[in-house]
Motif scaffolding. Structure first.
Motif: not given
Length: 112
Positions: A9-27, A73-79
């Protein structure tokens, strides 16, 4: 076979585009992980929850992923703190290869 679902559960909502960029960075982190044969990234419609659905050969292989290092890693990446839920997956329908995979089977049962 084991399926795990992780959610954050994120501290603030993110857009699909933000999520896609984050997911691609960790894939790339998940390529070649022993026992992991598929990971699907997920984003809730409201953008407040992200996570993954992982398909594993075994529970020990899945447990080897979710270490204190991974959680940090998750705590740092997603807060946020990750939640990991384990499910037994005795049967998987694989439409791409037209198979039904049964846990403990030497061979998949072809359909059609």
């Amino acid at each position: 076979m084991i399926t795990t679902i992780t959610s954050f559960t994120l501290p603030r909502p993110i857009t699909r585009e933000e999520a896609r960029a984050i997911f691609l960075s960790t894939a790339p982190t998940y390529r070649g992980v022993k026992g992991l044969f598929r990971k699907t990234y997920v984003l809730s419609e409201d953008g407040i929850t992200v996570g993954g659905i992982y398909f594993w050969n075994s529970r020990p292989e899945a447990e080897a992923m979710y270490t204190d290092t991974w959680r940090a890693f998750v705590r740092e990446k997603y807060g946020t703190e990750p939640i990991v839920t384990y499910f037994e997956s005795p049967v998987v329908v694989e439409n791409v290869t037209d198979q039904v995979l049964a846990d403990g089977s030497e061979n998949a049962v072809a359909q059609g």
